[in-house]
Design an enzyme around this catalytic site. Structure first.
Site, PDB file in Angstrom:
ATOM      1  N   ASN A 180       2.318   1.470   4.402  1.00 58.34           N
ATOM      2  CA  ASN A 180       2.596   0.196   5.112  1.00 58.34           C
ATOM      3  C   ASN A 180       2.283   0.300   6.611  1.00 58.34           C
ATOM      4  OD1 ASN A 180       5.434  -2.060   5.674  1.00 58.34           O
ATOM      5  ND2 ASN A 180       3.326  -2.583   5.255  1.00 58.34           N
ATOM      6  N   CYS A 206       0.865  -1.189   0.000  1.00 61.39           N
ATOM      7  CA  CYS A 206       0.000   0.000   0.000  1.00 61.39           C
ATOM      8  C   CYS A 206       0.896   1.231   0.000  1.00 61.39           C
ATOM      9  CB  CYS A 206      -0.966  -0.025   1.183  1.00 61.39           C
ATOM     10  SG  CYS A 206      -0.171   0.026   2.804  1.00 61.39           S
ATOM     11  N   CYS A 219      -1.393   0.847   7.396  1.00 63.72           N
ATOM     12  CA  CYS A 219      -2.841   0.577   7.503  1.00 63.72           C
ATOM     13  C   CYS A 219      -3.255  -0.657   6.685  1.00 63.72           C
ATOM     14  CB  CYS A 219      -3.666   1.785   7.065  1.00 63.72           C
ATOM     15  SG  CYS A 219      -3.430   3.254   8.111  1.00 63.72           S
ATOM     16  N   ARG A 220      -3.362  -0.503   5.368  1.00 68.44           N
ATOM     17  CA  ARG A 220      -3.957  -1.569   4.560  1.00 68.44           C
ATOM     18  C   ARG A 220      -3.078  -2.801   4.394  1.00 68.44           C
ATOM     19  NH1 ARG A 220      -5.077   2.330  -0.312  1.00 68.44           N
ATOM     20  NH2 ARG A 220      -3.147   3.141   0.601  1.00 68.44           N
ATOM     21  N   SER A 221      -1.810  -2.617   3.992  1.00 69.06           N
ATOM     22  CA  SER A 221      -0.996  -3.820   3.726  1.00 69.06           C
ATOM     23  C   SER A 221      -0.613  -4.598   4.988  1.00 69.06           C
ATOM     24  CB  SER A 221       0.215  -3.503   2.836  1.00 69.06           C
ATOM     25  OG  SER A 221       1.098  -2.610   3.447  1.00 69.06           O
ATOM     26  N   ASP A 234      -8.083   4.070   0.947  1.00 64.63           N
ATOM     27  CA  ASP A 234      -7.117   4.526   1.956  1.00 64.63           C
ATOM     28  C   ASP A 234      -7.880   5.059   3.169  1.00 64.63           C
ATOM     29  OD1 ASP A 234      -5.211   5.816   3.451  1.00 64.63           O
ATOM     30  OD2 ASP A 234      -4.286   6.829   1.744  1.00 64.63           O
TER      31      ASP A 234
HETATM   32  P1  4NP Z   1      -1.751   2.850   4.087  1.00 64.61           P
HETATM   33  O1  4NP Z   1      -2.386   4.207   4.665  1.00 64.61           O
HETATM   34  O2  4NP Z   1      -1.202   3.181   2.715  1.00 64.61           O
HETATM   35  O3  4NP Z   1      -2.901   1.938   4.037  1.00 64.61           O
HETATM   36  O4  4NP Z   1      -0.668   2.445   5.070  1.00 64.61           O
HETATM   37  C1  4NP Z   1      -1.697   5.424   4.699  1.00 64.61           C
HETATM   38  C2  4NP Z   1      -0.815   5.668   5.707  1.00 64.61           C
HETATM   39  C3  4NP Z   1      -0.154   6.884   5.766  1.00 64.61           C
HETATM   40  C4  4NP Z   1      -0.416   7.857   4.812  1.00 64.61           C
HETATM   41  C5  4NP Z   1      -1.312   7.591   3.802  1.00 64.61           C
HETATM   42  C6  4NP Z   1      -1.941   6.370   3.744  1.00 64.61           C
HETATM   43  N1  4NP Z   1       0.222   9.105   4.881  1.00 64.61           N
HETATM   44  O5  4NP Z   1      -0.098   9.981   4.070  1.00 64.61           O
HETATM   45  O6  4NP Z   1       1.082   9.313   5.750  1.00 64.61           O
END
Ligand code: 4NP
Length: 154
Positions: A10, A7, A12-14, A123
């Site tokens: 790294n 993702c 939240c989703r992955s 997201d």
């Molecule tokens: P992820 O979520 O891609 O599912 O881990 C996010 C985590 C952090 C950010 C964006 C999405 N960020 O902008 O910091």
């Protein structure tokens, strides 16, 4: 078999997908035969544990993500993994650019591969609680389909 979820951050989703798939593989008796990891296309959160909201939502469903730490995906991952699954179309485009000529891992969009109602895992980072539950709902559904695929391929 080696499977990598990717993702943006790294956190939240992955990592959710990593924790859910590990759990489902243990239930299916396949944990020793499939290696699972996750990574982010961005480097902002490298070394960090999953987002607190992600960790708590996962734990409520029995997935403990507390040992996971964020890392950034690299071109070498295409040689280390058999299957790389992106959470959204932007992650997929990033991976297509990173992919060394010569190939390596198969690359796909996680939900689209199993023809779920959505193609992408939204997201949840800037949204509310419901987004984290939706991430889990989608990943649990696609995770079941992935375990079925792995069982057939092993
Ligand atoms: P992820 O979520 O891609 O599912 O881990 C996010 C985590 C952090 C950010 C964006 C999405 N960020 O902008 O910091």
């Amino acid at each position: 078999m080696r499977v990598l979820f990717v993702c943006l951050g790294n956190i939240c989703r992955s990592p959710t997908a990593e924790g859910v798939l590990r759990h489902k593989l243990r239930e299916a008796g396949l944990a020793a035969r499939v290696e699972v990891d996750s990574a982010g296309t961005g480097d902002w959160h490298v070394g960090k544990a999953p987002d607190t909201r992600t960790g708590q939502a996962a734990l409520r469903r029995g997935y403990d993500l507390s040992a996971l730490r964020a890392r950034q995906v690299s071109a070498e991952d295409f040689a280390r993994f058999d299957l790389i699954l992106a959470m959204d179309a932007s992650n997929l485009r990033h991976l297509e650019r990173l992919r060394p000529s010569g190939g390596g891992a198969e690359l796909d969009l996680f939900l689209r591969r199993y023809q779920l109602a959505l193609d992408e895992v939204p997201d949840p980072y800037y949204g509310g609680e419901a987004g984290f539950e939706q991430v889990l709902d989608l990943i649990e559904q696609a995770g079941d389909a992935l375990v079925r695929e792995l069982r057939e391929r092993l």
